[in-house]
Enzyme design. Sequence first.
Site, PDB file in Angstrom:
ATOM      1  N   THR A 142       6.161 -18.300   8.254  1.00 17.85           N
ATOM      2  CA  THR A 142       4.911 -18.246   7.971  1.00 17.85           C
ATOM      3  C   THR A 142       3.874 -17.847   9.172  1.00 17.85           C
ATOM      4  OG1 THR A 142       2.870 -19.578   7.388  1.00 17.85           O
ATOM      5  CG2 THR A 142       4.707 -20.689   7.907  1.00 17.85           C
ATOM      6  N   CYS A 195       0.051 -12.255   7.189  1.00 13.68           N
ATOM      7  CA  CYS A 195       0.374 -13.353   6.660  1.00 13.68           C
ATOM      8  C   CYS A 195       1.761 -12.970   6.184  1.00 13.68           C
ATOM      9  CB  CYS A 195      -0.578 -13.600   5.579  1.00 13.68           C
ATOM     10  SG  CYS A 195      -0.075 -14.774   4.308  1.00 13.68           S
TER      11      CYS A 195
END
Length: 233
Positions: A83, A197
Site C-alpha cells: 500500500t 494508491c
Amino acid sequence: MKTIGLLGGMSWESTLSYYKLINQGVNRELGGLHSAKICLNSVDFAEIEQLQHLGEWQQTADILAAAAQSIEAAGADCLLICTNTMHKVAPQISAAINIPLIHIADATAQQLILDGVRRVGLLGTQFTMAEDFYKGRLRDKFDIEVIIPDEEEQQLVHQVIYTELCQGVIRSESRQQYVAIIEKLQQQGAQAVILGCTEIALLVQQQHTCVPLYDTTAIHGQSAVQFALEQQG
C-alpha cells in the site's frame, strides 16, 4: 530464489494484484512451472482504516510492525508494504525488522528517473497527496517535482478509493472523473502521473488516457521480483 515478504490486506483487492504480478514476473523470467516464494501476512483493513482516519498512526505502525516481524520470522528475505499510504509509517516498520524494506516511492522514483520524468502528478489517498511522507521523499531523495490535485479533487479521489475501489466496485463515472483529473495535472505541467494508491490501477489503465501512467503496484512488484532473482549465483 529469495523469499518475498508481503504485508498486505490494505486492501485485499490490491494485495491480490501484488500476488498475481509477482508470480507472473518470476514465471516470465524463469519459465516452466516456476512461481515466486512468498510469505504473506494480510491484516484486517477495517481496523487500519479506522485508525488512519482517527489520526492514530502510531497504533497502525505497531500493528504493522508486529505483522512485519512475523513475516521475517516465517523466512522472508525482504518486505513490501502492499500500500502507498501506509508508507507513512515505513520508518517504524523498517526499524522493527532486520530484512530490507523495498520502499514503493523509491521503486517508482527509480523508474521515473530511468524514463527521464522529473515533473510528475500524484494521485492517491488524501494522506498520500496532502502530506509530505511520499511526495517529500520523491523531492528530497530523487529531485522529482510533484504536482497534486486541488483539495476538492483530492477529496473525490480519496472517496472513490475507500468507498468503491477498496470494496471491489468499479464505476465508469469514477473512471471519467479520474481521467479528467489526470489530464488536468498534465495541463499543469506533469510529464506523467503516478497512480499512488495500489487500488487505482483497478480503475484506470494506460488505455484510458494518453497521459503516461506509473502503476505503483506493478513497479513495486517488479522490484520484488528483481530482488528475489538477482541474488542467484
